[in-house]
Design an enzyme around this catalytic site. Structure first.
Site, mmCIF file in Angstrom:
data_model
loop_
_atom_site.group_PDB
_atom_site.id
_atom_site.type_symbol
_atom_site.label_atom_id
_atom_site.label_comp_id
_atom_site.label_asym_id
_atom_site.label_seq_id
_atom_site.Cartn_x
_atom_site.Cartn_y
_atom_site.Cartn_z
ATOM 1 N N ASP A 136 35.825 47.243 30.782
ATOM 2 C CA ASP A 136 36.294 48.627 30.998
ATOM 3 C C ASP A 136 36.491 49.331 29.662
ATOM 4 O O ASP A 136 36.143 50.497 29.492
ATOM 5 C CB ASP A 136 37.625 48.649 31.771
ATOM 6 C CG ASP A 136 37.411 48.872 33.261
ATOM 7 O OD1 ASP A 136 36.322 48.525 33.755
ATOM 8 O OD2 ASP A 136 38.333 49.393 33.935
ATOM 9 N N LYS A 193 41.464 33.014 24.076
ATOM 10 C CA LYS A 193 42.850 33.062 23.579
ATOM 11 C C LYS A 193 43.215 31.620 23.221
ATOM 12 O O LYS A 193 44.161 31.027 23.753
ATOM 13 C CB LYS A 193 43.760 33.662 24.666
ATOM 14 C CG LYS A 193 45.169 33.960 24.216
ATOM 15 C CD LYS A 193 45.276 35.129 23.241
ATOM 16 C CE LYS A 193 46.707 35.306 22.775
ATOM 17 N NZ LYS A 193 46.827 36.237 21.632
ATOM 18 N N TYR A 215 40.905 34.646 38.714
ATOM 19 C CA TYR A 215 40.508 35.323 39.946
ATOM 20 C C TYR A 215 40.405 34.362 41.125
ATOM 21 O O TYR A 215 40.575 34.757 42.267
ATOM 22 C CB TYR A 215 39.146 36.001 39.768
ATOM 23 C CG TYR A 215 39.220 37.375 39.156
ATOM 24 C CD1 TYR A 215 39.710 37.543 37.870
ATOM 25 C CD2 TYR A 215 38.797 38.489 39.854
ATOM 26 C CE1 TYR A 215 39.770 38.795 37.300
ATOM 27 C CE2 TYR A 215 38.848 39.747 39.285
ATOM 28 C CZ TYR A 215 39.333 39.898 38.014
ATOM 29 O OH TYR A 215 39.394 41.141 37.451
ATOM 30 N N ASP A 273 36.878 41.343 32.521
ATOM 31 C CA ASP A 273 37.216 42.505 33.346
ATOM 32 C C ASP A 273 37.814 43.595 32.468
ATOM 33 O O ASP A 273 37.411 44.756 32.512
ATOM 34 C CB ASP A 273 38.218 42.083 34.439
ATOM 35 C CG ASP A 273 38.630 43.259 35.301
ATOM 36 O OD1 ASP A 273 37.748 44.043 35.677
ATOM 37 O OD2 ASP A 273 39.848 43.395 35.572
ATOM 38 N N ASP A 303 42.803 39.592 21.918
ATOM 39 C CA ASP A 303 43.552 40.766 21.464
ATOM 40 C C ASP A 303 42.851 41.422 20.278
ATOM 41 O O ASP A 303 42.742 42.651 20.192
ATOM 42 C CB ASP A 303 45.022 40.414 21.147
ATOM 43 C CG ASP A 303 45.185 39.157 20.302
ATOM 44 O OD1 ASP A 303 44.191 38.450 20.054
ATOM 45 O OD2 ASP A 303 46.329 38.888 19.876
HETATM 46 C C1 IPM Z 1 35.209 44.906 38.394
HETATM 47 C C2 IPM Z 1 36.351 45.336 39.259
HETATM 48 C C3 IPM Z 1 36.714 44.186 40.180
HETATM 49 C C4 IPM Z 1 37.121 43.028 39.301
HETATM 50 C C5 IPM Z 1 37.811 44.521 41.204
HETATM 51 C C6 IPM Z 1 37.402 45.704 42.058
HETATM 52 C C7 IPM Z 1 38.176 43.350 42.040
HETATM 53 O O1 IPM Z 1 37.427 45.751 38.486
HETATM 54 O O2 IPM Z 1 34.132 44.600 38.948
HETATM 55 O O3 IPM Z 1 35.379 44.878 37.189
HETATM 56 O O4 IPM Z 1 38.272 42.972 38.847
HETATM 57 O O5 IPM Z 1 36.282 42.171 39.048
HETATM 58 MG MG MG Z 2 37.024 45.766 36.410
#
Ligand code: IPM
Ligand code: MG
Length: 362
Positions: free
Chosen positions: A255, A195, A146, A251, A227
């Protein structure tokens, strides 16, 4: 106690969910005898509309002047919003990355919990969901891909893009220390995800995590390739306690973990630095498709506010009171649209906020 809280309502459903979380915080202050001083900060699209940039120096200073930041969500629909016609460093997300870096918020805590009342929403087979799960993803937030150097060039008519993944041992050590310290207060297990079969940065990650582990003999450490971790999260999520990982992997895995709970509208998060300061926001996004309709679920933001009380202000009883209010409202059968199921009572974002306020007591 006087609590100085900066609020970033942000975009999409952000203003609605932050409004409800503030109502709950105000009730906490009233019941427990605290005083809250709020300041409002523009960030993301809301800041672009006023200042042309997603984050200003003034916004960063205002955040620094507070004890903690409560955030809703930022960003819009990339296909239709004019914000996404701007260059990448002027888009809403750049504001979020900017504030993380400016405030040195290197530790991102994302709990993924299967709430018993909502286990029906879990997309996994019941023999897996019946075991329940309560994990915490500890994501490094200010390094790695990032924040590495990036560029796009054209060489001999061929376009070429580069992103660099850099970690030094100090960046790894400080997040690992936080991960182990938190695991020690939980189920005493750290799964460090990397990884290391391919990446140098992961091999360094693994070595440093092992060094830190020596200071926490009560905490069990295991290493897992990313993975495999993606697979294990759907196969047997109950095996996890703290998942410790770098920015990009965190990240993606966070999710996935939140989806596995079936109720992303319920999941809070905290981004912390080395002090008591933190930025607290729901794990979900700005949901522009339902913005302004008063149907969003404010619970993730309310629970983020509870994390704020706990981590930034050491107000554990107050945090417990907020979490209990959420449990009570769910037990009583109240649901926003995203977590609605048969036999429950559907309520709006505002109504859910009111129901939670009623249920906060000393
Ligand atoms: C998160 C989001 C952010 C990230 C984006 C919006 C930049 O996906 O907070 O997980 O990737 O960190
Ligand atoms: Mg995210």
């Amino acid at each position: 106690m006087k609590l100085k809280i900066a609020c970033i309502a942000g975009d999409g459903i952000g203003p609605e969910i932050v409004r409800e979380a503030r109502k709950v915080l105000d009730k906490v202050a009233q019941c427990f005898g605290h005083e809250i001083e709020y300041t409002d900060i523009l960030m993301g699209g809301a800041s672009i509309d006023v200042h042309g940039v997603p984050l200003t120096e003034e916004a960063v200073s205002a955040a620094k002047a507070a004890d903690a930041v409560l955030m809703g969500s930022i960003g819009g629909d990339a296909a239709t919003s004019p914000w996404y016609k701007l260059s990448p460093e002027r888009r809403p997300e750049a504001g979020l990355l900017g504030i993380r870096k400016a405030l040195n918020l290197f530790a991102n805590l994302r709990p993924a919990i299967l709430y018993p009342e909502l286990s029906g929403a879990c997309p996994l087979k019941t023999e897996i969901s019946d075991k329940g799960f309560d994990m915490l993803i500890m994501r490094e937030l200010t390094g790695g891909l990032y924040f590495g150097e990036r560029k796009t060039v054209e060489e001999n008519g061929v376009r070429k893009a580069t992103d660099t993944l850099v970690y030094d041992e100090n960046e790894i050590r400080r997040i690992a220390v936080k991960g182990f310290a938190i695991a020690q207060k939980r189920k005493k297990k750290v799964t460090s995800v990397d990884k290391a079969n391919v990446l140098d940065s992961s091999r360094l990650w693994r070595n440093v995590v092992e060094e830190v582990a020596k200071d926490y003999p009560e905490v069990a450490l295991e290493h897992m390739l990313v993975d495999n971790c993606a697979m294990q999260l759907v196969k047997d999520p109950a095996q996890f306690d703290v998942i410790l990982t770098e920015n990009m992997f965190g990240d993606i895995l966070s999710d996935e973990a939140s989806m596995v709970t079936g109720s992303i509208g319920m999941l809070a998060s905290a981004s912390l630095n080395d002090t008591k300061f933190g930025l607290y926001e729901p794990s979900h996004g700005s949901a522009p498709d339902i913005a302004g309709k008063d149907i969003a679920n404010p619970i993730a933001t309310v629970l983020s506010a509870a994390m704020m009380l706990r981590y930034s202000f050491d107000l554990d009883k107050e945090a417990d009171a907020v979490e209990a209010a959420v449990q009570e409202a769910l037990k009583a059968g109240y649901r926003t649209a995203d977590i609605m199921s048969e036999g429950c009572r559907r309520v709006s974002c505002t109504e859910m906020g009111d129901l939670l306020v009623e249920r906060v007591h000393k």
